[in-house]
Design an enzyme around this catalytic site. Structure first.
Site, PDB file in Angstrom:
ATOM      1  N   GLU A   1       4.200   3.561   2.449  1.00  0.00           N
ATOM      2  CA  GLU A   1       2.889   2.700   1.979  1.00  0.00           C
ATOM      3  C   GLU A   1       3.462   2.229   0.696  1.00  0.00           C
ATOM      4  O   GLU A   1       4.193   2.718  -0.144  1.00  0.00           O
ATOM      5  CB  GLU A   1       1.666   3.385   1.909  1.00  0.00           C
ATOM      6  CG  GLU A   1       0.591   2.710   1.521  1.00  0.00           C
ATOM      7  CD  GLU A   1      -0.774   3.129   1.252  1.00  0.00           C
ATOM      8  OE1 GLU A   1      -1.537   2.880   0.470  1.00  0.00           O
ATOM      9  OE2 GLU A   1      -1.128   4.363   2.257  1.00  0.00           O
TER      10      GLU A   1
ATOM     11  N   GLU B   1      -3.175  -2.725  -6.156  1.00  0.00           N
ATOM     12  CA  GLU B   1      -4.655  -2.668  -6.146  1.00  0.00           C
ATOM     13  C   GLU B   1      -5.139  -3.143  -7.430  1.00  0.00           C
ATOM     14  O   GLU B   1      -4.720  -2.874  -8.586  1.00  0.00           O
ATOM     15  CB  GLU B   1      -5.018  -1.153  -5.858  1.00  0.00           C
ATOM     16  CG  GLU B   1      -6.377  -0.720  -5.561  1.00  0.00           C
ATOM     17  CD  GLU B   1      -6.553   0.681  -5.112  1.00  0.00           C
ATOM     18  OE1 GLU B   1      -7.103   0.934  -4.281  1.00  0.00           O
ATOM     19  OE2 GLU B   1      -5.580   1.450  -5.543  1.00  0.00           O
TER      20      GLU B   1
END
Length: 398
Positions: free
Chosen positions: A121, A125
């Site tokens: 991943e 964010e």
């Protein structure tokens, strides 16, 4: 803006409130033979969301989007909403450039994630209670055992203006950029676990928003996200204006080849084991492997990070300002997401604001959102957007 930050003891306490990593996948190639991942290859992965929905993405169950001059409008009005879209195809190393105005509002999280079937991943964010920073994170094979991979990057008004956020990903590591300026570099030398800890398997791109400031969320998660969400101020609107997706097809530069799919050749989850099947059905893995080996051995991220120009954001002030009337019009009647059908996303753990990777441009002060160092719990929605920079783990779509 809140200014409290967690101490090391508080971080440990917050982390202890979290359930174990809840990343999952319907078929993990590390454990069994799974379906092949369709590849972008040389095909255009660009989307201009100001013109409407893009065929490169599919909406997850429960997601209803509006489109206007600001792009795709991700609207949240209740705790159970987590609008999310994902690509149907995968990139095997590559670059994404996404133009985003993150959603403002305590407890609201906006995320752009690259994620593989075996839970590698790479994350961007933004939390709706922090209008001065963006966060980055990465994970390898769903490993969220430690909480020190996250980093924080100063950016002007991310909740009220558009910026271009990029990821340049090669066999040698990851480079994150804001408005085409490098803010963080990850290589085998500074990755947790060395070269084996680098994200390195074919990934989908996932975009979405979700609620971390829920009443049932652990306190550390709520503080990290800027507090409990006040839904009397809903809808909370995040905008994705455009995205460029470039597939390197196992090499360290854009591919000119048509790619059919990527196949895990064994259960190691190493990039060398991935077979690249071309559009004519032939196996291009040997070419890709030799092309990437040199870059990998030198542990240098591809120079494409600096040579590839990110799309410019030409958003006018008018486009960047949404009136309250428009917000009301754009409120989505999104239903509770249904159970996902592929893999649920990886989860994350953020650092404490002092973590710095080579090449990272960090704020000189601690993160301004309490709990940034602390925690994020798994979102309890069926197909919720999980992302990496908080802590372990909002469950991210499949």
């Amino acid at each position: 803006m809140l200014s409290k930050t967690f101490t090391t003891a508080a971080l440990a306490l917050a982390a202890s409130t979290l359930v174990s990593a809840q990343t999952s996948t319907d078929c993990n190639p590390l454990e069994k033979t799974c379906p092949a991942d369709p590849g972008f290859g040389k095909n255009n992965g660009d989307c201009d969301f100001t013109k409407g929905a893009c065929g490169n993405f599919e909406s997850l169950p429960g997601t209803t989007l509006k489109y206007n001059g600001n792009g795709a409008v991700f609207s949240i009005s209740t705790e159970k909403e987590a609008p999310t879209i994902r690509t149907g195809k995968y990139i095997f190393f590559g670059r994404i450039d996404v133009v985003v105005q993150a959603a403002a509002g305590a407890g609201i999280v906006t995320s752009a994630v690259l994620q593989s079937d075996d839970l590698d991943e790479i994350d961007w964010e933004w939390v709706g209670g922090d209008n001065a920073q963006a966060q980055t994170n990465y994970f390898s094979k769903g490993n969220t055992a430690t909480y020190d991979r996250g980093a924080f990057h100063a950016v002007s008004n991310p909740l009220g203006s558009f910026h271009t956020y990029s990821v340049e990903w090669t066999s040698a590591g990851v480079t994150w950029l804001i408005d085409n300026n490098v803010v963080r570099t990850l290589t085998a030398a500074n990755a947790e676990g060395g070269a084996a800890g680098l994200p390195q398997t074919p990934m989908q791109v996932k975009l979405g928003t979700w609620v971390a400031g829920r009443k049932d969320a652990p306190q550390g998660t709520v503080e990290w996200a800027g507090g409990y969400t006040d839904f009397s101020k809903a809808p909370f609107l995040g905008y994705y204006k455009s995205i460029s997706i470039v597939d390197y097809a196992g090499a360290d530069a854009p591919t000119s080849k048509s790619v059919k799919e990527y196949i895990y050749g064994d259960h190691t989850g190493s990039w060398q084991s991935i077979k690249v099947v071309l559009g004519d059905g032939s196996d291009d893995s040997s070419d890709s492997s030799s092309s990437s080996s040199a870059a990998h051995s030198s542990t240098k991220v591809s120079s494409a990070a600096s040579s590839t120009k990110a799309p410019a954001s030409t958003t006018s002030a008018a486009e960047q300002t949404t009136t309250s009337a428009e917000q009301t019009t754009l409120a989505s009647a999104t239903s509770t997401p249904a159970a996902p059908t592929k893999s649920t996303g990886g989860s994350g753990s953020a650092g404490n604001g002092t973590v710095s990777s080579t090449g990272s441009v960090q704020p000189t002060k601690p993160p301004t959102v309490p709990g940034n160092a602390g925690s994020r719990a798994a979102a309890t929605l069926g197909s919720v957007f999980a992302v990496g920079a908080g802590l372990a783990l909002a469950q991210f779509l499949l």
